[in-house]
Design a protein around this motif. Sequence first.
Motif, short mmCIF file in Angstrom:
data_model
loop_
_atom_site.label_atom_id
_atom_site.label_comp_id
_atom_site.label_asym_id
_atom_site.label_seq_id
_atom_site.Cartn_x
_atom_site.Cartn_y
_atom_site.Cartn_z
N PHE A 137 0.83 -1.21 0.00
CA PHE A 137 0.00 0.00 0.00
C PHE A 137 0.86 1.26 0.00
O PHE A 137 0.57 2.24 -0.68
CB PHE A 137 -0.93 0.02 1.21
N THR A 138 1.93 1.25 0.79
CA THR A 138 2.80 2.41 0.88
C THR A 138 3.36 2.79 -0.49
O THR A 138 3.58 3.97 -0.77
CB THR A 138 3.97 2.13 1.86
N SER A 145 0.66 9.43 -2.12
CA SER A 145 0.08 10.77 -2.08
C SER A 145 -0.13 11.28 -0.66
O SER A 145 -0.18 12.49 -0.42
CB SER A 145 -1.25 10.80 -2.84
N LEU A 146 -0.23 10.35 0.31
CA LEU A 146 -0.41 10.77 1.69
C LEU A 146 0.77 11.60 2.19
O LEU A 146 0.62 12.45 3.08
CB LEU A 146 -0.57 9.54 2.60
N TRP A 147 1.96 11.37 1.63
CA TRP A 147 3.15 12.08 2.09
C TRP A 147 3.06 13.58 1.84
O TRP A 147 3.62 14.37 2.59
CB TRP A 147 4.41 11.56 1.39
N GLN A 148 2.37 14.00 0.79
CA GLN A 148 2.45 15.41 0.39
C GLN A 148 1.12 16.14 0.28
O GLN A 148 1.10 17.36 0.20
CB GLN A 148 3.18 15.53 -0.96
N LEU A 149 0.02 15.45 0.27
CA LEU A 149 -1.26 16.14 0.19
C LEU A 149 -1.62 16.77 1.54
O LEU A 149 -1.26 16.25 2.59
CB LEU A 149 -2.35 15.18 -0.25
N PRO A 150 -2.35 17.88 1.52
CA PRO A 150 -2.79 18.50 2.79
C PRO A 150 -3.83 17.64 3.47
O PRO A 150 -4.48 16.80 2.84
CB PRO A 150 -3.36 19.84 2.33
N MET A 172 8.65 13.61 0.68
CA MET A 172 8.60 13.53 -0.78
C MET A 172 8.30 12.10 -1.23
O MET A 172 9.00 11.16 -0.82
CB MET A 172 9.93 14.00 -1.38
N PRO A 173 7.29 11.91 -2.07
CA PRO A 173 7.01 10.57 -2.61
C PRO A 173 8.19 10.05 -3.43
O PRO A 173 8.96 10.83 -4.00
CB PRO A 173 5.78 10.78 -3.49
N ILE A 174 8.32 8.74 -3.51
CA ILE A 174 9.40 8.12 -4.27
C ILE A 174 9.00 7.83 -5.72
O ILE A 174 9.83 7.74 -6.61
CB ILE A 174 9.88 6.83 -3.57
N PHE A 187 0.08 19.39 -3.94
CA PHE A 187 1.14 19.08 -2.98
C PHE A 187 1.44 20.31 -2.12
O PHE A 187 1.45 21.44 -2.60
CB PHE A 187 2.42 18.67 -3.72
N VAL A 188 1.72 20.08 -0.85
CA VAL A 188 2.10 21.17 0.04
C VAL A 188 3.43 21.77 -0.39
O VAL A 188 3.60 22.99 -0.44
CB VAL A 188 2.19 20.67 1.50
N ASP A 189 4.38 20.91 -0.75
CA ASP A 189 5.70 21.36 -1.22
C ASP A 189 5.79 21.15 -2.72
O ASP A 189 5.82 20.01 -3.20
CB ASP A 189 6.82 20.59 -0.51
N GLN A 190 5.83 22.23 -3.45
CA GLN A 190 5.91 22.16 -4.91
C GLN A 190 7.36 21.93 -5.34
O GLN A 190 8.02 22.80 -5.91
CB GLN A 190 5.33 23.42 -5.53
#
Length: 339
Positions: A137-138, A145-150, A172-174, A187-190
């Motif tokens: 799942f990760t 997307s969980l890593w960077q979405l608000p 940051m997603p891999i 993404f929070v961080d563009q």
Amino acid sequence: GVNEPTGWADLADPRLRSWVGLVNPGQSGSITTAFEAVLLRRGWTDGWRILRRAAANSRSFSASSSKVPIEVSLGDAASGICIDFYGRYQAQAIADAGGGDRVGYMDPPGETRIDADPIAMLRGAPDPELARRFVEFTLTAEGQSLWQLPPRSSAGAGDDDAGPERFALRRMPIRRDIYESPLFARFVDQVQPYAIASRVEVADRNVRSFIAPLFAAMAIDNHDALADAWTAIVTHPAYPPGDGIVTAAMVDDPELRAMLEQFDAMPSVAGPDGAQLELEDTANLGTIRAGWLKSPQPEWADQGLWPEQASPADEMRRGFARFFRARYRQVVDLSRTAG
């Protein structure tokens, strides 16, 4: 009165004396990786000049890599070194508490290394099937997307419940395809690491082994002497104004030049048959590492280079510490002579 940092060298600004937060690389793998990026991107010689000056500006050396961003957010430090996850997460915590953007994180452009974090199943896991499903799942688009979405409750959340429930995780997603999907706009961080990444030209694998013992001897074991020497240099009447790295070759004043030469000096290491291997020459790193830091070779161990029952690495660090202490004291003595 100090500009926001744009690169590693900004941590060497003399105006930041006692205002830089650092971590002992001997107690933090992530900080060792950050220091390694400085040394590989800026080069061995220039990298150590930066790290030595940053250490001279430091207020302390923490044992935890997560403490520096907290010190910055509390105002106990003006800037410091940490990995992206700790820096961005702390910036988010301050923003969520109403502190706005007063705490920021940046990757020095062209001076940063990007590496992957692993995920694995522990041997003997009580529920290997559940663990396998979690790992899978990760690595899915949903998990990544969980890593960077608000968070779903925030203003930037979409209608698809794709973000985390409570906190912005700021990692940051891999997966490369995530950055090319419509989700990236939220993404929070563009930041697009695959677009900005570049290969390290000279990736010397020996560099990492020297970071902890050399930095400890250079900075941690001799911090007071290092800070005194740095203060003597930057308060010298001939020290040029500005915030860039100043070296001995850049100044005309003979006293200041001698002080900078002593300040930036690197030790040598004893080798077999009376050889002295200069540490400032990267061509010697592999030889020194094999002889002192890995399993000692017979031609080294039988030469009496360290006491029989001693750890070669510990003896090397103690020798480095004596070398740096003497050089820093010489800097202060030269400043008194010049004064």
